[in-house]
Design a protein around this motif. Structure first.
Motif, PDB file in Angstrom:
ATOM      1  N   PHE A   1      -0.404  29.959  24.682  1.00 10.63           N
ATOM      2  CA  PHE A   1      -1.385  30.881  24.122  1.00 10.63           C
ATOM      3  C   PHE A   1      -2.801  30.652  24.654  1.00 10.63           C
ATOM      4  CE2 PHE A   1       1.965  30.433  20.806  1.00 10.63           C
ATOM      5  CZ  PHE A   1       2.517  31.696  20.974  1.00 10.63           C
ATOM      6  N   ALA A   2      -2.950  29.668  25.546  1.00  9.73           N
ATOM      7  CA  ALA A   2      -4.213  29.458  26.266  1.00  9.73           C
ATOM      8  C   ALA A   2      -3.827  29.101  27.693  1.00  9.73           C
ATOM      9  CB  ALA A   2      -5.043  28.352  25.613  1.00  9.73           C
ATOM     10  N   ALA A   3      -3.195  30.047  28.397  1.00  8.55           N
ATOM     11  CA  ALA A   3      -2.423  29.763  29.606  1.00  8.55           C
ATOM     12  C   ALA A   3      -3.265  29.323  30.791  1.00  8.55           C
ATOM     13  CB  ALA A   3      -1.597  30.991  29.990  1.00  8.55           C
ATOM     14  N   GLY A   4      -4.506  29.803  30.905  1.00 14.69           N
ATOM     15  CA  GLY A   4      -5.307  29.447  32.063  1.00 14.69           C
ATOM     16  C   GLY A   4      -4.604  29.836  33.349  1.00 14.69           C
ATOM     17  N   GLU A   5      -4.507  28.909  34.289  1.00 14.58           N
ATOM     18  CA  GLU A   5      -3.856  29.187  35.565  1.00 14.58           C
ATOM     19  C   GLU A   5      -2.334  29.245  35.463  1.00 14.58           C
ATOM     20  OE1 GLU A   5      -7.022  27.283  38.715  1.00 14.58           O
ATOM     21  OE2 GLU A   5      -5.453  25.986  37.897  1.00 14.58           O
ATOM     22  N   GLY A   6      -1.781  28.867  34.315  1.00 13.18           N
ATOM     23  CA  GLY A   6      -0.346  29.007  34.098  1.00 13.18           C
ATOM     24  C   GLY A   6       0.500  27.824  34.506  1.00 13.18           C
TER      25      GLY A   6
ATOM     26  N   ARG B   1       4.578  27.503  34.468  1.00 13.72           N
ATOM     27  CA  ARG B   1       5.280  27.372  35.749  1.00 13.72           C
ATOM     28  C   ARG B   1       6.225  26.175  35.736  1.00 13.72           C
ATOM     29  NH1 ARG B   1       0.595  29.566  38.121  1.00 13.72           N
ATOM     30  NH2 ARG B   1      -0.424  27.525  38.240  1.00 13.72           N
ATOM     31  N   ALA B   2       5.748  25.052  35.181  1.00 11.99           N
ATOM     32  CA  ALA B   2       6.611  23.871  35.094  1.00 11.99           C
ATOM     33  C   ALA B   2       7.822  24.155  34.223  1.00 11.99           C
ATOM     34  CB  ALA B   2       5.812  22.692  34.537  1.00 11.99           C
ATOM     35  N   ALA B   3       7.610  24.858  33.104  1.00 10.98           N
ATOM     36  CA  ALA B   3       8.723  25.182  32.215  1.00 10.98           C
ATOM     37  C   ALA B   3       9.695  26.158  32.872  1.00 10.98           C
ATOM     38  CB  ALA B   3       8.186  25.761  30.912  1.00 10.98           C
ATOM     39  N   SER B   4       9.158  27.125  33.619  1.00  9.04           N
ATOM     40  CA  SER B   4      10.013  28.127  34.274  1.00  9.04           C
ATOM     41  C   SER B   4      10.867  27.497  35.368  1.00  9.04           C
ATOM     42  CB  SER B   4       9.146  29.242  34.857  1.00  9.04           C
ATOM     43  OG  SER B   4       8.494  29.966  33.824  1.00  9.04           O
TER      44      SER B   4
ATOM     45  N   ALA C   1       2.641  34.477  28.210  1.00 10.25           N
ATOM     46  CA  ALA C   1       1.339  33.874  28.497  1.00 10.25           C
ATOM     47  C   ALA C   1       0.232  34.669  27.825  1.00 10.25           C
ATOM     48  CB  ALA C   1       1.097  33.816  30.003  1.00 10.25           C
ATOM     49  N   ASN C   2      -0.778  33.953  27.331  1.00  6.39           N
ATOM     50  CA  ASN C   2      -1.963  34.596  26.759  1.00  6.39           C
ATOM     51  C   ASN C   2      -3.204  33.853  27.232  1.00  6.39           C
ATOM     52  OD1 ASN C   2      -3.289  36.417  24.599  1.00  6.39           O
ATOM     53  ND2 ASN C   2      -4.071  34.378  24.127  1.00  6.39           N
ATOM     54  N   ASP C   3      -4.261  34.608  27.499  1.00  8.30           N
ATOM     55  CA  ASP C   3      -5.539  33.994  27.827  1.00  8.30           C
ATOM     56  C   ASP C   3      -6.667  34.934  27.431  1.00  8.30           C
ATOM     57  OD1 ASP C   3      -6.364  31.403  29.480  1.00  8.30           O
ATOM     58  OD2 ASP C   3      -7.850  32.968  29.861  1.00  8.30           O
TER      59      ASP C   3
ATOM     60  N   VAL D   1      -6.033  36.803  33.257  1.00  7.38           N
ATOM     61  CA  VAL D   1      -4.851  37.601  32.911  1.00  7.38           C
ATOM     62  C   VAL D   1      -4.416  38.455  34.094  1.00  7.38           C
ATOM     63  CG1 VAL D   1      -4.075  39.533  31.495  1.00  7.38           C
ATOM     64  CG2 VAL D   1      -5.230  37.583  30.431  1.00  7.38           C
ATOM     65  N   ARG D   2      -5.367  39.070  34.800  1.00  3.06           N
ATOM     66  CA  ARG D   2      -5.020  39.876  35.982  1.00  3.06           C
ATOM     67  C   ARG D   2      -4.338  39.017  37.045  1.00  3.06           C
ATOM     68  NH1 ARG D   2     -10.112  42.258  34.827  1.00  3.06           N
ATOM     69  NH2 ARG D   2     -11.130  40.890  36.350  1.00  3.06           N
ATOM     70  N   LEU D   3      -4.840  37.804  37.222  1.00  2.00           N
ATOM     71  CA  LEU D   3      -4.243  36.900  38.207  1.00  2.00           C
ATOM     72  C   LEU D   3      -2.823  36.509  37.816  1.00  2.00           C
ATOM     73  CD1 LEU D   3      -4.713  35.194  40.776  1.00  2.00           C
ATOM     74  CD2 LEU D   3      -5.562  33.367  39.286  1.00  2.00           C
ATOM     75  N   LEU D   4      -2.620  36.185  36.543  1.00  2.00           N
ATOM     76  CA  LEU D   4      -1.280  35.803  36.083  1.00  2.00           C
ATOM     77  C   LEU D   4      -0.294  36.956  36.235  1.00  2.00           C
ATOM     78  CD1 LEU D   4      -2.141  33.804  32.821  1.00  2.00           C
ATOM     79  CD2 LEU D   4      -1.275  32.867  34.977  1.00  2.00           C
ATOM     80  N   LYS D   5      -0.723  38.164  35.928  1.00  2.00           N
ATOM     81  CA  LYS D   5       0.162  39.328  36.070  1.00  2.00           C
ATOM     82  C   LYS D   5       0.549  39.548  37.526  1.00  2.00           C
ATOM     83  CE  LYS D   5      -1.222  41.975  31.985  1.00  2.00           C
ATOM     84  NZ  LYS D   5      -1.861  43.223  31.482  1.00  2.00           N
ATOM     85  N   ALA D   6      -0.407  39.348  38.420  1.00  2.00           N
ATOM     86  CA  ALA D   6      -0.127  39.548  39.842  1.00  2.00           C
ATOM     87  C   ALA D   6       0.816  38.484  40.381  1.00  2.00           C
ATOM     88  CB  ALA D   6      -1.436  39.551  40.631  1.00  2.00           C
TER      89      ALA D   6
END
Length: 409
Positions: A31-36, A40-43, A53-55, A61-66
């Protein structure tokens, strides 16, 4: 402004690796994903799991979606219920198997967050507020793993809430991290695991918190200002109720008739929002009665006639809990939020005295609805049922009589 120090990949891998081999989550959230990096480690370990993911940052957020088109990515202020409800998080309460968190450690010029835990209001740090609210998304058997500053673990501010969490859940410090773990800052942190989660044990809410179950009753503030009322003889007009019409526990429908923006239908409980509160001013609106209320009156509705009378009794028996919530340098007044919190505390105290206030939540919970001057409140004692149950009040005469005998000894 929130300090941003993203989780190093090595730390993310270690945290995910702490979970048992038998644990296979289907939904993982940060819920505070930042760079994710945590997700990524969990995935990598559980590639079939859905990542949520939430930020707060739109750019992040745009970067994570891309970068991760298969993730569900949300842009919300996680500690504001209005923001959560309008985001992709709204439908995930109680559905997350694994929560991974590196919450903000500090936020300048921000006062302590207030949480309600078992009917008690407690001030907590920003990092702890994230941990607590994430529990509303968990369910039986979930894990919450968090990177927390040592100040959160040892500060006086969070001491009380840690004692309560440790009594309800299994809390374990997995590792102490070195000062140099995060680039750009020297901060001592620890990895903390919260497990042993059981849904009936979720007795918390933030003041602007997330309620797990559906609404149970509505606390509504009147909208009609007395200086601008327009009496009407229209068929749609109903009596206006001001504080002067709350008399001896009853609603006197002798006020001018108006065509209101909204109305209150009995059964309901009315009480002053502004002015001196007395027991006689807590009044029952009978079933079938329809009135408008002034902006100096609060209404508690969407409950049965029996529940209204039980609620009035509980308020009178725990009178100072309500009266202490009226404040102000001029005329004393109560806000929707303070009224909801007071009612939660009253229900908790009343349950301890022998009455059962059953709901799918465990103690008092409050959240602000999407629109309008109203609050939704759910309160009740711990229930073993996991099915959603709307608020019902069942008077246990045997339990109350026993409690009364014990008090008289």
């Amino acid at each position: 402004m929130i300090d941003q120090f993203y989780t190093p990949p090595e730390l993310a891998r270690f945290l995910v690796g702490c979970l048992p081999d038998s644990f296979t989550p289907s939904v993982i959230a940060d819920f505070a994903a930042g760079e994710g990096s945590l997700l990524r480690a969990a995935s990598r370990r559980w590639p079939e799991a859905q990542a949520l993911a939430n930020d707060l940052s739109p750019a992040t957020v745009r970067l994570l979606k891309a970068e991760h088109p298969n993730w569900i990515v949300s842009n919300s202020d996680f500690l504001l219920d209005r923001s959560v409800r309008s985001s992709a998080l709204e439908s995930w309460a109680g559905r997350v198997d694994l929560v991974l968190l590196n919450p903000p450690f500090s936020q300048r010029r921000r006062t302590p967050h207030q949480v309600v835990y078992k009917g008690e209001t407690i001030g907590v740090s920003l990092a702890m507020a994230f941990v607590l609210k994430s529990l509303a998304f968990a369910h039986d058997g979930s894990y919450v793993l968090a990177v927390l500053p040592d100040g959160c673990l040892v500060s006086k501010r969070d001491e009380k809430i840690w004692l309560k969490l440790k009594s309800d859940f299994h809390v374990e410090i997995l590792r102490d991290n070195a000062n140099s773990t995060f680039d750009g800052v020297r901060a001592r942190t620890s990895l903390v695991s919260i497990s042993g989660i059981r849904v009936p044990r979720m007795p918390l809410s933030l003041k602007d918190g997330f309620a797990v179950s559906g609404p149970s009753c509505v606390v509504k503030r009147g909208q009609q200002q007395m200086h601008s009322l327009l009496p009407s003889r229209a068929a749609a007009a109903v009596p206006l109720v001001h504080t002067t019409h709350l008399v001896a526990g009853q609603v006197i429908k002798s006020g001018p008739r108006i065509v209101p923006k909204s109305h209150v239908c009995g059964p309901a409980l009315l009480l002053p929002r502004v002015g001196r509160i007395t027991t006689e001013k807590v009044c029952v609106l009978e079933p079938g009665d329809v009135v408008a209320i002034s902006d100096c009156v609060l209404a508690i509705e969407k409950i049965s006639a029996e529940e209204v009378r039980e609620l009035r009794r509980a308020i009178l028996e725990n009178w100072t809990v309500l009266t202490d919530s009226y404040r102000g340098t001029g005329a004393p007044h109560i806000t929707l939020e303070r009224a909801s919190l007071a009612l939660s505390r009253i229900m908790s105290a009343d349950s301890a005295g022998g009455s059962e206030w059953k709901s799918s939540n465990s103690e008092g919970e409050f959240h602000e609805p999407a629109s309008g001057p109203a609050s939704v409140i759910a309160f009740g004692e711990r229930s073993q049922s996991r099915s959603p149950v709307r608020l019902s009040m069942v008077e246990s005469n045997r339990a109350r009589s026993s409690a009364a005998r014990n008090r008289s000894r």
